[in-house]
Design an enzyme around this catalytic site. Structure first.
Site, short mmCIF file in Angstrom:
data_model
loop_
_atom_site.label_atom_id
_atom_site.label_comp_id
_atom_site.label_asym_id
_atom_site.label_seq_id
_atom_site.Cartn_x
_atom_site.Cartn_y
_atom_site.Cartn_z
N LYS A 250 35.35 38.49 32.49
CA LYS A 250 34.01 39.06 32.31
C LYS A 250 32.96 38.18 32.96
O LYS A 250 32.05 38.67 33.64
CB LYS A 250 33.73 39.28 30.82
CG LYS A 250 34.57 40.42 30.24
CD LYS A 250 34.67 40.42 28.71
CE LYS A 250 35.62 41.54 28.25
NZ LYS A 250 35.95 41.46 26.80
N GLN B 219 34.07 37.99 21.71
CA GLN B 219 35.43 38.40 22.05
C GLN B 219 36.24 38.60 20.77
O GLN B 219 36.31 37.73 19.91
CB GLN B 219 36.10 37.34 22.95
CG GLN B 219 37.47 37.74 23.44
CD GLN B 219 37.45 38.98 24.35
OE1 GLN B 219 36.58 39.13 25.19
NE2 GLN B 219 38.41 39.87 24.14
N ASP C 254 28.36 45.91 23.81
CA ASP C 254 29.71 46.44 23.60
C ASP C 254 29.77 47.39 22.39
O ASP C 254 30.85 47.79 21.96
CB ASP C 254 30.72 45.30 23.42
CG ASP C 254 32.17 45.77 23.64
OD1 ASP C 254 32.37 46.86 24.20
OD2 ASP C 254 33.09 45.05 23.23
#
Lengths: 283, 283
Positions: free
Chosen positions: A55, A99, A122
């Site tokens: 990423k 994450q 996200d």
């Protein structure tokens, strides 16, 4: 056997998204803003480390900034939330990605909730989830959004189709089910307690594998001509779908790698750029 | 034909819930607190007027307070939100119910969002929806919660069963689907764009009718031995299920009236009492 199976090329879809972003990043830079994604990795899980590295690299290649925060495996929920709070208040950071998964001692839900909605690129917060469920999200979860982006790119219809989603996690199975539902698919959600899974998958015009088990979806389970989307990514570059067997049945299928993965990353970049634009153009 | 179909008596289930509440209301009163539900009716829809009257009366019968607010059909979103804000800040009000639907000129989502989460006893806010989707809600939407309460009361299992939900509204179809999923049912969500509806309903071990069309679910669509839950309530006391025809097929079925309706109201009271308790015992 399918006449000719369409390989849904995630790299192509991702390139299309990123091509659109390059000019937007340039426009932001003219205003003195470099879109910045902060990634938080807690602990030393090698797959997670790989993901955040990918990423970060994707940001760099697009001329964006990435800020990689790596916390020790012993980090507490309070410590993690303090880091997130710092990023929330940092005007140089436009998107925050924590994450998943985090070590056991951390209350992951509490940590996700700490992310400011404007930086929740996200879609992991409850508010982001609900906005997505109601078709109102700025930043739907990236993997579900990537799955829909692939279907849209290849003009594969959802309306009236029967989509069978295998998996019900808060960041994948549930949101993708709701997004498919909002696009007028009929949606069946299967999971570890489902009985007669093979028969249910066999009904799917669209099958989404989001189960986290390598090569779990069998070719015999897939209806002739189905569209198969593999959101899994297991050790050894293996998806949740038995690829060769499903390839023989499907009319269209995403490979692993170069399927859903790169589109997920491109979507994350897109959301981060949009978050930066919102800061500049709608201050 | 089913040997003997169990009529799922909502009045019995509701009485059970209310019996448990009476002592809790008394305990609150000893502390000087009368649990209070505020209902807001906008406009003059006769069914909606009936609903809020029923809810108010149910409060009274349990020794609770109800505050009925009736706003004109021309009310604006801003005016409605101002009323909700007032109730949010009023320590004498423990639960707020905005009767759905509201007149067209009102942004219903904005109005729902204005309700403070601590008083959102019908789970209509986005945060309430998401908490429910993740199995973490204090106050899940009352009608979905009532459906699960009926299944639990009659010890009808959900785990591993195939539940087919017809309807996908934010306050009924979507939340009940997620609640059934969290109880380990396999869930299919159908709606107006679904193709082959009859065949899909026929797969349901559990069928939830949440479509808002009188006698819509046909007897021929229902599998022999299925459990049928009718969340509809249409003019003339008619549910969403063709009752007599489905009765002949189902192993268990909710009637209309005296099915899901009274349990919904009892659930609303339960949530309001819990909200009042939270204020007193966890200040």
């Amino acid at each position: 056997m399918a006449e000719k199976t369409l390989i849904l090329n995630g790299t192509t879809v991702a390139d299309g998204i990123k091509a659109n972003l390059a000019a937007r990043v340039a426009a932001l830079k003219e205003k003195g803003i470099v879109p910045c994604l902060a990634t938080i990795l807690v602990g030393d899980d090698p797959s997670s480390a790989t993901y955040v590295r990918m990423k970060g690299s994707a940001c760099s290649r697009l001329g964006m900034e990435s800020r990689r925060i790596h916390l020790g495996a012993e980090t507490t929920t309070e410590e993690l939330i303090a880091v997130i709070d710092g990023l929330n208040g940092d005007d140089g950071v436009h998107g925050i990605l924590l994450q998943h998964p985090v070590p056991h001692q951390i209350d992951e839900r509490a940590a996700f909730e700490a992310i400011a909605i404007g930086k929740d690129v996200d879609g992991v917060t409850m508010l982001g989830f609900a906005q997505n469920a109601f078709g109102m999200a700025e930043y739907p979860s990236c993997t579900p959004a990537a799955i829909l982006a692939i279907l849209d790119y290849y003009r594969l219809p959802m309306e009236g189709k029967h989509a069978v989603v295998v998996g019900r996690s808060p960041i994948l199975g549930k949101p993708v089910s709701l997004m498919l539902l909002n696009r007028n698919a009929t949606v069946t959600v299967c999971h570890s307690k489902t009985e007669g899974l093979a028969e249910l998958v066999r009904q799917g015009d669209i099958v989404v594998a989001a189960v986290g088990k390598p090569a779990f979806i069998q070719g015999e389970w897939v209806k002739e001509g189905a569209v198969v989307l593999d959101a899994g990514y297991n050790e050894g570059n293996i998806g949740d779908v038995d690829y060769e067997a499903c390839l023989a049945k499907a009319s269209a299928i995403t490979p692993v790698p170069a399927g859903v993965g790169p589109v997920t990353i491109a979507t994350l970049l897109k959301h981060t750029v949009a978050a930066a634009e919102r800061r500049v153009f709608q201050p």
